[in-house]
Design an enzyme around this catalytic site. Structure first.
Site, PDB file in Angstrom:
ATOM      1  N   LYS A  47     -15.913  -9.609  58.125  1.00 40.18           N
ATOM      2  CA  LYS A  47     -16.212  -9.665  59.565  1.00 40.18           C
ATOM      3  C   LYS A  47     -16.149 -11.108  60.062  1.00 40.18           C
ATOM      4  O   LYS A  47     -15.617 -11.381  61.141  1.00 40.18           O
ATOM      5  CB  LYS A  47     -17.577  -9.025  59.837  1.00 40.18           C
ATOM      6  CG  LYS A  47     -17.528  -7.516  59.661  1.00 40.18           C
ATOM      7  CD  LYS A  47     -18.885  -6.851  59.530  1.00 40.18           C
ATOM      8  CE  LYS A  47     -18.697  -5.372  59.177  1.00 40.18           C
ATOM      9  NZ  LYS A  47     -19.935  -4.659  58.861  1.00 40.18           N
ATOM     10  N   GLN A  91     -26.245  -5.824  58.782  1.00 40.06           N
ATOM     11  CA  GLN A  91     -25.449  -5.132  57.756  1.00 40.06           C
ATOM     12  C   GLN A  91     -26.317  -4.088  57.049  1.00 40.06           C
ATOM     13  O   GLN A  91     -27.373  -4.402  56.501  1.00 40.06           O
ATOM     14  CB  GLN A  91     -24.886  -6.157  56.754  1.00 40.06           C
ATOM     15  CG  GLN A  91     -23.941  -5.569  55.737  1.00 40.06           C
ATOM     16  CD  GLN A  91     -22.673  -4.952  56.360  1.00 40.06           C
ATOM     17  OE1 GLN A  91     -22.091  -5.504  57.293  1.00 40.06           O
ATOM     18  NE2 GLN A  91     -22.271  -3.789  55.868  1.00 40.06           N
ATOM     19  N   ASP A 114     -22.902  -3.009  67.213  1.00 38.18           N
ATOM     20  CA  ASP A 114     -22.689  -1.917  66.266  1.00 38.18           C
ATOM     21  C   ASP A 114     -22.928  -0.561  66.926  1.00 38.18           C
ATOM     22  O   ASP A 114     -22.563   0.477  66.376  1.00 38.18           O
ATOM     23  CB  ASP A 114     -23.664  -2.060  65.089  1.00 38.18           C
ATOM     24  CG  ASP A 114     -22.939  -2.255  63.783  1.00 38.18           C
ATOM     25  OD1 ASP A 114     -21.708  -2.054  63.757  1.00 38.18           O
ATOM     26  OD2 ASP A 114     -23.605  -2.614  62.799  1.00 38.18           O
TER      27      ASP A 114
END
Ligand code: NAP
Length: 280
Positions: A47, A91, A114
């Site tokens: 990322k 994460q 997200d």
């Protein structure tokens, strides 16, 4: 037809980089990782690399495995307040002793690139999304890029996770598909999957979907990322299903790259939205 997520990722990132350069905005993504799971570290590195590629700034925060829910939330609150941070990515999975729900809910919805915050999931299910979870949104983009219109199709989604299955179903519904969600308690699963014009598989079971579960000519999207004897494979038995499907994603090189491309797009969107106060 092989749905080449890597190729589409490259195309989308190139366009995004130009848009970012022209905008004069410097989006910034903050990633938060708790502990040192090698797979999570690899995903976060990928990322950050994508950020560099499209001129998005990035900051990586690593907290020790022993961090409690409160410590993780305090870190996120600092990022929420930081005007230099456009988007925050936590994460997953978090260590078992950390409350994933509380951590996700602590991210400002405006920075939740997200798309897992209940405010964003609620908007998605209401049909008015702002940030949609990156994997299912990336799949929608992949379908769009290959001119596959889910409208009117019977779409069957295998899996009902917050990250993939549920938001996938919401996006397909908004795109006018007729959607069936299946899960581990579904009875007569093959009879249902054989009805699918579009089959999205997100169950985390290596090569589970075999030709007898797939309608001739169906579009098959394989979200699974499993390691078998050190080799990455999907939830679909690609070699056997590919001649049965009209279009199929490979693993690797299908859905994964689209997830990252969407994260970059969501981060730029967050940066742009932050300039328009009161829009949220
Ligand atoms: P998850 O949270 O473990 O959820 C798996 C889902 O599959 C559950 O809803 C489960 O049902 C369902 N399931 C299990 N066995 C099934 C079966 N035989 N038939 C139908 N449904 C079944 O997994 P996830 O986070 O959604 O991820 C799924 C897979 O996608 C994993 O391999 C993951 O690594 C991969 N993934 C890839 C990306 C990417 O970018 N490529 C992103 C996210 C995830 P129950 O709810 O009844 O338990």
């Amino acid at each position: 037809m092989i749905l080449d997520g890597k190729k589409i990722q490259e195309k989308r990132l190139e366009i995004l980089k130009e848009e970012i350069d022209e905008s004069g905005i410097t989006p910034r993504l903050a990633t938060v990782i708790v502990g040192s799971d090698p797979a999570s570290e690899l995903y976060v590195r990928m990322k950050h690399r994508a950020c560099e590629q499209v001129h998005i700034g990035s900051v990586g925060i690593t907290l020790p495995e022993s961090s409690g829910t409160g410590e993780v939330i305090r870190e996120i609150q600092g990022l929420n307040r930081d005007p230099e941070v456009s988007g925050i990515l936590v994460q997953l999975p978090l260590p078992a002793h950390v409350s994933t729900l509380q951590v996700i809910e602590s991210v400002l919805p405006e920075k939740d690139v997200d798309g897992f915050h209940p405010a964003n999931l609620g908007r998605l299910f209401a049909g008015t999304p702002v940030f949609s979870p990156c994997t299912p949104q990336g799949i929608m983009t992949l379908l769009y890029e290959y001119r596959i219109d889910p409208g009117g199709m019977h779409a069957v989604v295998m899996g009902r996770s917050i990250e993939v299955g549920r938001p996938m179903a919401a996006l397909l519904l908004s795109a006018d598909a007729t959607v069936t969600i299946t899960h581990s308690k579904t009875r007569n699963l093959p009879a249902i999957t054989r009805e699918a014009d579009l089959l999205v598989v997100a169950i985390g079971k290596p090569r589970y979907v075999v030709p007898s579960m797939v309608k001739e000519g169906a579009v098959v999207i394989d979200v699974g990322t499993n390691r078998v004897d050190g080799v990455l494979c999907g939830d679909v038995d690609f070699d056997r299903v590919k001649d049965h499907a009209s279009a199929i994603t490979p693993v690797p090189g299908g859905v994964g790259p689209m997830t990252i491309a969407t994260l970059m797009e969501n981060t730029f969107l967050a940066a742009k939205r932050s300039l328009c106060t009161g829009v949220w």
